[in-house]
Scaffold this active site. Structure first.
Site, mmCIF file in Angstrom:
data_model
loop_
_atom_site.group_PDB
_atom_site.id
_atom_site.type_symbol
_atom_site.label_atom_id
_atom_site.label_comp_id
_atom_site.label_asym_id
_atom_site.label_seq_id
_atom_site.Cartn_x
_atom_site.Cartn_y
_atom_site.Cartn_z
ATOM 1 C CB ALA A 1 -4.565 -44.946 20.518
ATOM 2 C CG ASP B 1 -5.936 -52.071 16.038
ATOM 3 O OD1 ASP B 1 -7.013 -51.442 16.166
ATOM 4 O OD2 ASP B 1 -5.045 -51.783 16.963
HETATM 5 ZN ZN LIG Z 1 -6.873 -51.810 20.636
#
Ligand SMILES: [Zn+2]
Length: 377
Positions: free
Chosen positions: A134, A268
């Site tokens: 991303a 994350d």
């Molecule tokens: Zn990452």
């Protein structure tokens, strides 16, 4: 009580100010006169969770680059049992990265009303475009020692981890420099072959970001980044244990091959964590959160809505690990990766009084950061 080196039935932890004074069985521990007591019967007392890879939560993002955003994030994390964390950046312009690390620095200096900020995890921008996940392609770039030195100064030397792709030209010099500076060089967002990772280890890579995600996969003739992460003992490995980023069977494989001392639970998480489904951002990119799963419009996974209590819960359910092992991977293991295990990550005399009280379902009842109750149900 889980220390997590051992389990103590009817355990008691005695702390004064920021520090733990004693840990033992209630009957064997002398309680000083006038001491306040917190009753945790029918619950489990454990060290606070440490999240070394987290971008945001509760609608706030580290890339907002403000003290307020990090403080709000710190409060949210404390409500889920996290007592310390590394605010983590994404690939961005030099100016934006510089502002973000300055905000992290200010949160360290001022302190927060929740989890303690231990430093910066710089994820990117020196990653492999092919494995950017991303991260915004526009900001992915080759390593620059000058830029890293500038960011290090801007962060007032609070940078703890840099996640990079070692196969990208210029990475060797960066890894060597990071090793000199005592900063953890982490392989991630990488398409490195097995032998390229071995070479990176020689230069000083000691850690791997989110195992299996955005890394060259395993092939029996070319074991890839994933193969090196699995078999090389020099590397510790992060795991996003949300059952979405990594299949439970792959989680099991990682634990069995690396052993539970080398695996670190991370979230994350992005700003969508702790929020209803909807539209969010990671850096400048639009993210859609549906049923707690975050994806870019292209369908690519974009961070998570995981919290550390959930990470512990899931890894127990999906891999069948006992509570003590799961807690170890959320406490002393991350503390060791960033070299703060002398003060954090376990309940032992002399260490910081970072404590969480949970039930069997890993619901968080109380979170104590350096002796202060920052969250209570
Ligand atoms: Zn990452």
């Amino acid at each position: 009580m889980i220390t997590p080196f051992k389990t103590i039935e009817d355990g008691l932890v005695l702390f004064k100010g920021e520090k733990i004074l004693a840990v033992g069985r209630e009957n064997d521990t002398k309680i000083p006169k006038g001491a306040k007591t917190i009753n945790a019967s029918d619950k489990t007392v454990a060290p606070g969770f440490i999240d070394i890879h987290i971008h945001g939560g509760k609608g706030r993002d580290v890339m907002e680059a403000s003290y307020e955003a990090i403080n709000e994030l710190a409060k949210f994390l404390a409500s889920r049992g996290t007592t310390a964390f590394l605010p983590t950046t994404v690939s961005a312009s030099h100016g934006d990265l510089s502002n973000a690390v300055k905000a992290v620095k200010s949160a360290m200096e001022k302190g927060t009303e929740g989890a303690e900020v231990l430093g910066v995890h710089l994820e990117g921008p020196y990653i492999n475009l092919e494995k950017r996940g991303a991260h915004d392609a526009e900001y992915v770039r080759p390593p620059s020692l000058d830029e890293v030195r500038e960011l290090l100064e801007a962060s007032n030397r609070t940078m703890k981890i840099v996640t990079l792709a070692p196969e990208v030209s210029g990475s060797k010099e960066l890894i060597t420099e990071l090793r000199k500076l005592g900063i953890v060089a982490s392989v991630g967002h990488s398409n490195a072959t097995f032998s390229e990772v071995l070479d990176a280890i020689k230069h000083g890579v000691t850690h791997a970001a989110h195992a299996f995600n955005e890394m060259r996969g395993f092939h029996h003739r070319e074991p890839g980044t994933a193969g090196a992460v699995l078999v090389r003992e020099e590397l510790t490995a992060e795991l996003i244990s949300d059952d979405i980023h990594v299949h439970p069977a792959s989680m099991k494989l990682l634990m069995r091959v690396k052993g539970t001392n080398k695996v670190v639970l991370v979230t994350d998480a992005i700003e969508a964590a702790g929020m209803p489904d909807g539209e969010y951002k990671v850096g400048e990119k639009d993210v859609i959160a549906r049923k707690g799963v975050c994806r870019l419009k292209s369908g690519k996974l974009a961070g998570s809505t995981l919290t550390m209590d959930g990470a512990v819960r899931n890894v127990m359910k999906s891999v069948g690990l006992p509570l003590r092992t799961a807690i170890k991977m959320a406490t002393i293991n991350p503390a060791a990766v960033i070299n703060v295990d002398e003060n954090k990550g376990s309940l032992e005399p002399g260490k910081d009084a970072d404590i969480v009280i949970i039930d069997d379902e890993i619901n968080v009842y109380m979170t104590i950061v350096k002796g202060n109750i920052v969250h209570k149900v």
